[in-house]
Each structure stands twice: as structure tokens, then as C-alpha cells.
Design a protein around this motif. Structure first.
Motif, PDB file in Angstrom:
ATOM      1  N   SER A   1       0.826  -1.221   0.000  1.00 33.56           N
ATOM      2  CA  SER A   1       0.000   0.000   0.000  1.00 33.56           C
ATOM      3  C   SER A   1       0.851   1.259   0.000  1.00 33.56           C
ATOM      4  CB  SER A   1      -0.931   0.009   1.214  1.00 33.56           C
ATOM      5  OG  SER A   1      -0.218   0.252   2.411  1.00 33.56           O
ATOM      6  N   LYS A   2       2.121   1.118   0.393  1.00 31.97           N
ATOM      7  CA  LYS A   2       3.048   2.255   0.380  1.00 31.97           C
ATOM      8  C   LYS A   2       3.957   2.247  -0.845  1.00 31.97           C
ATOM      9  CE  LYS A   2       3.099   2.502   5.441  1.00 31.97           C
ATOM     10  NZ  LYS A   2       3.875   2.205   6.675  1.00 31.97           N
ATOM     11  N   GLY A   3       3.823   1.212  -1.680  1.00 27.54           N
ATOM     12  CA  GLY A   3       4.644   1.123  -2.879  1.00 27.54           C
ATOM     13  C   GLY A   3       6.082   0.768  -2.609  1.00 27.54           C
ATOM     14  N   ASN A   4       6.358   0.177  -1.440  1.00 25.55           N
ATOM     15  CA  ASN A   4       7.729  -0.160  -1.048  1.00 25.55           C
ATOM     16  C   ASN A   4       8.029  -1.592  -1.470  1.00 25.55           C
ATOM     17  OD1 ASN A   4      10.164  -0.752   0.240  1.00 25.55           O
ATOM     18  ND2 ASN A   4       9.682   0.528   2.010  1.00 25.55           N
ATOM     19  N   VAL A   5       8.599  -1.737  -2.673  1.00 26.00           N
ATOM     20  CA  VAL A   5       8.796  -3.071  -3.235  1.00 26.00           C
ATOM     21  C   VAL A   5       9.829  -3.876  -2.451  1.00 26.00           C
ATOM     22  CG1 VAL A   5      10.561  -2.356  -4.905  1.00 26.00           C
ATOM     23  CG2 VAL A   5       9.135  -4.346  -5.394  1.00 26.00           C
ATOM     24  N   THR A   6      10.852  -3.208  -1.902  1.00 26.96           N
ATOM     25  CA  THR A   6      11.873  -3.926  -1.123  1.00 26.96           C
ATOM     26  C   THR A   6      11.275  -4.529   0.139  1.00 26.96           C
ATOM     27  OG1 THR A   6      13.593  -2.440  -1.950  1.00 26.96           O
ATOM     28  CG2 THR A   6      14.107  -3.729   0.012  1.00 26.96           C
ATOM     29  N   ALA A   7      10.544  -3.693   0.901  1.00 31.21           N
ATOM     30  CA  ALA A   7       9.918  -4.181   2.135  1.00 31.21           C
ATOM     31  C   ALA A   7       8.865  -5.237   1.829  1.00 31.21           C
ATOM     32  CB  ALA A   7       9.292  -3.012   2.898  1.00 31.21           C
TER      33      ALA A   7
ATOM     34  N   ARG B   1      -4.289  -6.444  -4.956  1.00 32.78           N
ATOM     35  CA  ARG B   1      -5.058  -5.380  -5.623  1.00 32.78           C
ATOM     36  C   ARG B   1      -5.721  -4.480  -4.589  1.00 32.78           C
ATOM     37  NH1 ARG B   1     -10.243  -5.342  -6.604  1.00 32.78           N
ATOM     38  NH2 ARG B   1     -10.447  -7.591  -6.388  1.00 32.78           N
ATOM     39  N   LYS B   2      -6.279  -5.090  -3.535  1.00 34.13           N
ATOM     40  CA  LYS B   2      -6.913  -4.287  -2.481  1.00 34.13           C
ATOM     41  C   LYS B   2      -5.885  -3.458  -1.725  1.00 34.13           C
ATOM     42  CE  LYS B   2     -10.653  -4.311  -1.698  1.00 34.13           C
ATOM     43  NZ  LYS B   2     -11.726  -3.502  -2.307  1.00 34.13           N
ATOM     44  N   ALA B   3      -4.681  -4.005  -1.554  1.00 30.01           N
ATOM     45  CA  ALA B   3      -3.622  -3.249  -0.872  1.00 30.01           C
ATOM     46  C   ALA B   3      -3.219  -2.033  -1.698  1.00 30.01           C
ATOM     47  CB  ALA B   3      -2.407  -4.151  -0.624  1.00 30.01           C
ATOM     48  N   ALA B   4      -3.092  -2.226  -3.013  1.00 31.69           N
ATOM     49  CA  ALA B   4      -2.744  -1.102  -3.890  1.00 31.69           C
ATOM     50  C   ALA B   4      -3.876  -0.084  -3.923  1.00 31.69           C
ATOM     51  CB  ALA B   4      -2.439  -1.609  -5.296  1.00 31.69           C
ATOM     52  N   GLU B   5      -5.105  -0.572  -3.850  1.00 34.81           N
ATOM     53  CA  GLU B   5      -6.251   0.343  -3.800  1.00 34.81           C
ATOM     54  C   GLU B   5      -6.221   1.162  -2.515  1.00 34.81           C
ATOM     55  OE1 GLU B   5     -11.119   0.225  -4.394  1.00 34.81           O
ATOM     56  OE2 GLU B   5     -10.030  -1.615  -3.950  1.00 34.81           O
ATOM     57  N   ALA B   6      -5.790   0.524  -1.414  1.00 38.75           N
ATOM     58  CA  ALA B   6      -5.635   1.252  -0.154  1.00 38.75           C
ATOM     59  C   ALA B   6      -4.554   2.325  -0.272  1.00 38.75           C
ATOM     60  CB  ALA B   6      -5.292   0.280   0.975  1.00 38.75           C
ATOM     61  N   GLY B   7      -3.614   2.109  -1.208  1.00 40.06           N
ATOM     62  CA  GLY B   7      -2.595   3.125  -1.486  1.00 40.06           C
ATOM     63  C   GLY B   7      -3.099   4.197  -2.438  1.00 40.06           C
TER      64      GLY B   7
ATOM     65  N   PRO C   1      -8.977   2.228  -9.659  1.00 39.70           N
ATOM     66  CA  PRO C   1      -9.297   0.910 -10.220  1.00 39.70           C
ATOM     67  C   PRO C   1      -8.973   0.775 -11.706  1.00 39.70           C
ATOM     68  CG  PRO C   1     -11.059   1.629  -8.760  1.00 39.70           C
ATOM     69  CD  PRO C   1     -10.099   2.779  -8.874  1.00 39.70           C
ATOM     70  N   LEU C   2      -8.932   1.893 -12.415  1.00 40.99           N
ATOM     71  CA  LEU C   2      -8.581   1.875 -13.828  1.00 40.99           C
ATOM     72  C   LEU C   2      -7.249   1.158 -14.052  1.00 40.99           C
ATOM     73  CD1 LEU C   2      -9.077   3.107 -16.759  1.00 40.99           C
ATOM     74  CD2 LEU C   2      -7.581   4.954 -16.010  1.00 40.99           C
ATOM     75  N   HIS C   3      -6.244   1.463 -13.205  1.00 43.50           N
ATOM     76  CA  HIS C   3      -4.925   0.838 -13.324  1.00 43.50           C
ATOM     77  C   HIS C   3      -4.940  -0.581 -12.749  1.00 43.50           C
ATOM     78  CE1 HIS C   3      -3.329   4.718 -14.489  1.00 43.50           C
ATOM     79  NE2 HIS C   3      -3.857   5.250 -13.413  1.00 43.50           N
ATOM     80  N   LEU C   4      -5.634  -0.733 -11.627  1.00 45.94           N
ATOM     81  CA  LEU C   4      -5.602  -2.011 -10.924  1.00 45.94           C
ATOM     82  C   LEU C   4      -6.330  -3.104 -11.682  1.00 45.94           C
ATOM     83  CD1 LEU C   4      -6.207  -0.758  -7.280  1.00 45.94           C
ATOM     84  CD2 LEU C   4      -4.047  -1.318  -8.396  1.00 45.94           C
TER      85      LEU C   4
ATOM     86  N   LYS D   1       4.649  -5.390  -9.586  1.00 46.69           N
ATOM     87  CA  LYS D   1       3.714  -4.615 -10.405  1.00 46.69           C
ATOM     88  C   LYS D   1       2.772  -3.766  -9.555  1.00 46.69           C
ATOM     89  CE  LYS D   1       4.686  -5.596 -14.725  1.00 46.69           C
ATOM     90  NZ  LYS D   1       3.932  -6.562 -15.517  1.00 46.69           N
ATOM     91  N   TYR D   2       2.232  -4.350  -8.481  1.00 48.26           N
ATOM     92  CA  TYR D   2       1.311  -3.592  -7.640  1.00 48.26           C
ATOM     93  C   TYR D   2       2.036  -2.480  -6.870  1.00 48.26           C
ATOM     94  CZ  TYR D   2      -2.714  -6.582  -8.570  1.00 48.26           C
ATOM     95  OH  TYR D   2      -3.750  -7.231  -9.191  1.00 48.26           O
ATOM     96  N   CYS D   3       3.264  -2.748  -6.436  1.00 48.62           N
ATOM     97  CA  CYS D   3       4.045  -1.694  -5.767  1.00 48.62           C
ATOM     98  C   CYS D   3       4.355  -0.555  -6.740  1.00 48.62           C
ATOM     99  CB  CYS D   3       5.349  -2.273  -5.205  1.00 48.62           C
ATOM    100  SG  CYS D   3       5.158  -3.204  -3.674  1.00 48.62           S
ATOM    101  N   ASN D   4       4.696  -0.909  -7.973  1.00 48.50           N
ATOM    102  CA  ASN D   4       4.971   0.123  -8.974  1.00 48.50           C
ATOM    103  C   ASN D   4       3.721   0.928  -9.298  1.00 48.50           C
ATOM    104  OD1 ASN D   4       7.704  -0.355  -9.277  1.00 48.50           O
ATOM    105  ND2 ASN D   4       7.423  -1.890 -10.881  1.00 48.50           N
TER     106      ASN D   4
END
Length: 407
Positions: free
Chosen positions: A204-210, A246-252, A256-259, A289-292
Motif C-alpha cells: 500500500s506504500k509502494g515499497n517493493v523492497t519491504a 489489488r486491495k492493498a494497492a487500492e488502499a494506497g 481501479p482503472l490501473h488495478l 507490479k502492484y508496488c509500482n
């Protein structure tokens, strides 16, 4: 660097590796009277009167210098015991872990061989599911050999000795616990959910490493097998994983267009996968992909009005995206809209739209054979000269020069 510092760095590094895949590590010091609960409390649940592991104590007392002991327990779980060079009475312990999955047949054999009450089947199964399976074996032994080299100075200065529980000739006098508590199963379940929440928070924070680190540790805990068809079972978990990411990225605050596009692509890839390895690779690809998506498309921090504008731009680059048209459609003052958009995004509306259009144009230049004029129209610019001018300003080359360079 003195030897003590080198040993500490090596142990810290090895601990990071094994903790990262959900395998416990700790140093046990004499007189070994208080052995920590390093099996998640499994034996305390299984046995009625359990104080310490006799096999472990016997092994600890016979450990010799410059030997890495690979120990397989009564329940076929694996451990590493390493007498430390700077203090050979201190033992570095790694485990428990598995080197191969436990099948239902393995479970049945252990229940029969050790006369374990059948009502403890779930306890035994949950314990094995909670243990990390370290594969491939070549990588595992490579890490073990590297650890020995840095602890003892060279490959020639140590050896690895395999010991099976039954070689220790231990007489078990433990009685099985007639009153099984559900606390053990609850603790394992809670740990799995904590790991999952850690992963989703990172996404949800886009932190791909974590997110990748959290998933590596979280995925080491085996999910309950619900179907006999292992591949289908894993695909079902992949579908669930796709949904929660997908829901985590939405929380970020990704639209939905991208997700929806990302989710649909992975739903197809999951169904097309023919091996477990492919599904494992897809899991990491999904996380990236979701983090990006969060990193590049999150609307967090933007006002509702600016969010609407960005979503309008992303939904259709071909439409009229001038300041006047957007202000009219949203029924707001054009000057106010322009000022607010620049304040929140750092770009004028025109520059923002052009950057989006050129990003799309770059993709089409790289992935299609469309003519330049067609690409200009595809991104919403009918004037080819204007398209070329904007493209060169942003990319430093004309569309034709860029395509030639890429080819």
C-alpha cells in the motif's frame, strides 16, 4: 578486523538470511539448563510433561570444535548446531526447518510409528505447515559451507557431520497430552496474519523492497492444502493473492482503472501457469507490479478535485484535455483549477498531459509498428508537427530517431 568481529558479522549475516525465510536462529550458552522454546511450543503441546529436549542436551554435550552438526529430529525436522570458534561451549543453532514437504503419507507414518493419538493429527500437521522448506538443497549446503568458511577460516578447517535422532539412543518417557489446547494453533495462525498484514502494508506504500522481504518470510509458512491437485491448489491461492494485493494497492489510493488491468493480466497468467515454480515467480512479479502501481499512480495527498482530473487524463488520452475543457466539465474556475493542479503536482496541466501522452507514445513506438502519425492520433494529438515538437522536447529525440535507436 579481529576474529571476534568477523564471527559476529558472519553470525549477523547468517541470521538475516535464515530469519528472512522464517527459520529461527539463536546462540545457546552453557550450562544449557534453560533451553528456549525454539519449536514454537509444539512439544509443550504434544507432551504432558515436557521440560527439555533430551536429544538436544545429549547432542550439545558431545559437540566438538570445528564441526557443523546437521541434526534430524525425531519428527524428521532439521537443525544446524555450530560450536562457536571463540567460545566452543556456546552453540549457534539454526532451526527447525524442512528440506522437503511433508506428505499425508509421511504424517500417517509418524502417527503410527510413534503411537501418536489421532486427535493430535491437526497439531502435527499445523506444525509442519509452519516450518520453512529450504530448497533447492544445493543452495542450502552452499550457504552452510560459506558459513563454515567464514567462521572457521577456510573450507579445510571444518567438516559437516550428520546426526539422526535415533543415533543418540535416547529413551523417551514423555506422555502425550490428553488435553490439547488450541493456543498453539492460534499462535501460528496469528503469526501468519501478522506476516500477511506486513506485506500488504508495504504494498500500500509502494515499497517493493519491504514487500518482497515480507513476502519471502511470509511465504515460507506453508498454506493449508485444500485440494489433492497441488497445482490447482496453488493456483487458487494465487488468485486470492492477486485479489488481496489489488486491495492493498487500492488502499494506497491507486484508481481501479490501473488495478483492473494489472489484476486481469495476472488472473490470465495464473491460469496459464503449468508449474509451481512459475506460480512462485508470478507471486514476486505481482508484488513488483502492484508496488509500482502505487509508486507511479497513487493519488494519496491530492485533493478530490485533482484526483478527478488525473483519473480523467488516465482514462482516455485521446479526449480533449485542455484546461478550458476540463474546467468546464468539472464546473470549476479554470484559473483556480490551474493553480491548484500546479501546486499539488508540480506541473502545469498541459505539461502533465503531454508527459502522459509521450509516455504512451514511447510504449507504442517500442511495441508496435504503427506509423508515427497513427501513434500521434492514438495519444490524442492530431497535429504531427506538434506531436514531434513535444516528443523531442521531452525525450530529446524525434519519434523517428527514437524508434531507430530502439531498433
Amino acid at each position: 578486523m579481529n576474529p571476534t568481529d568477523n564471527i559476529k558479522l558472519t553470525l549477523d549475516f547468517i541470521c538475516d538470511i535464515f530469519h528472512g525465510i522464517h527459520v529461527p536462529c539463536f546462540i545457546l550458552q552453557p550450562p544449557y539448563t534453560e533451553i528456549p522454546e525454539f519449536d514454537y511450543g509444539f512439544r509443550n503441546q504434544l507432551y504432558q510433561t515436557f521440560s527439555s529436549n533430551k536429544a538436544l542436551l545429549k547432542l550439545l554435550h558431545q559437540c566438538k570444535p570445528n564441526v557443523i552438526y546437521h541434526f534430524q529430529s525425531r519428527f524428521c525436522c532439521h537443525y544446524l548446531f555450530v560450536p562457536l570458534p571463540n567460545d566452543e561451549e556456546s552453540i549457534f543453532i539454526i532451526g527447525p526447518f524442512l528440506l522437503e514437504p511433508k506428505t499425508s503419507l509421511d504424517l500417517k507414518r509418524q502417527i503410527e510409528n510413534f503411537h501418536i493419538p489421532k486427535d493430535m493429527t491437526a497439531l502435527l500437521n499445523n506444525y509442519f505447515n509452519h516450518l520453512t522448506i529450504i530448497q533447492p538443497h544445493t543452495l542450502f549446503y552452499s550457504v552452510v559451507n560459506a558459513m563454515g568458511k567464514y567462521l572457521f577460516g577456510s573450507f579445510q578447517n571444518f567438516n559437516i557431520q550428520y546426526i539422526n535422532y535415533f543415533q543418540l539412543d535416547i529413551e523417551e518417557d514423555y506422555e502425550y497430552n490428553p488435553n490439547i489446547s488450541n493456543d498453539f494453533n492460534l499462535e501460528l495462525l496469528e503469526e501468519r496474519y501478522r506476516g500477511e498484514n506486513e506485506l500488504l502494508d508495504a504494498v500500500s506504500k509502494g515499497n517493493v523492497t519491504a514487500a518482497t522481504q515480507a513476502f519471502t518470510k511470509f511465504s515460507a509458512i506453508q498454506m493449508p492444502k485444500r485440494l489433492e491437485d497441488t497445482l490447482r491448489d496453488r493456483k487458487n491461492y494465487g488468485i486470492i493473492f492477486n485479489s488481496i494485493l489489488r486491495k492493498a494497492a487500492e488502499a494506497g489510493q491507486v484508481h481501479p482503472l490501473h488495478l483492473d488491468s494489472i489484476s486481469s493480466q495476472f488472473a490470465y497468467k495464473i491460469e496459464q501457469a503449468s508449474t509451481i515454480i512459475q506460480l512462485d515467480e508470478l507471486s514476486y512479479e505481482m508484488i513488483r507490479k502492484y508496488c509500482n502501481a502505487v509508486k507511479h499512480h497513487s493519488l494519496k495527498g491530492h485533493s478530490l478535485l485533482v484526483q478527478k482530473i488525473i483519473n480523467m487524463i488516465d482514462s482516455d488520452l485521446k479526449q480533449d484535455l485542455t484546461l478550458k475543457t476540463i474546467a468546464s466539465e468539472l464546473n470549476v474556475n479554470a484559473s483556480y483549477l490551474s493553480t491548484l493542479f500546479k501546486k499539488e503536482t508540480g506541473k502545469t496541466l498541459t505539461d502533465y498531459v503531454n508527459s502522459k501522452r509521450m509516455k504512451r507514445a514511447v510504449f507504442l513506438l517500442q511495441s508496435t509498428t504503427l506509423q508515427i502519425q497513427a501513434i500521434a492520433s492514438e495519444v490524442g494529438i492530431s497535429d504531427l508537427n506538434y506531436f514531434t515538437k513535444v516528443f523531442k522536447k521531452i525525450m530529446g529525440k524525434t519519434p523517428r530517431e527514437y524508434r531507430e535507436l530502439m531498433s
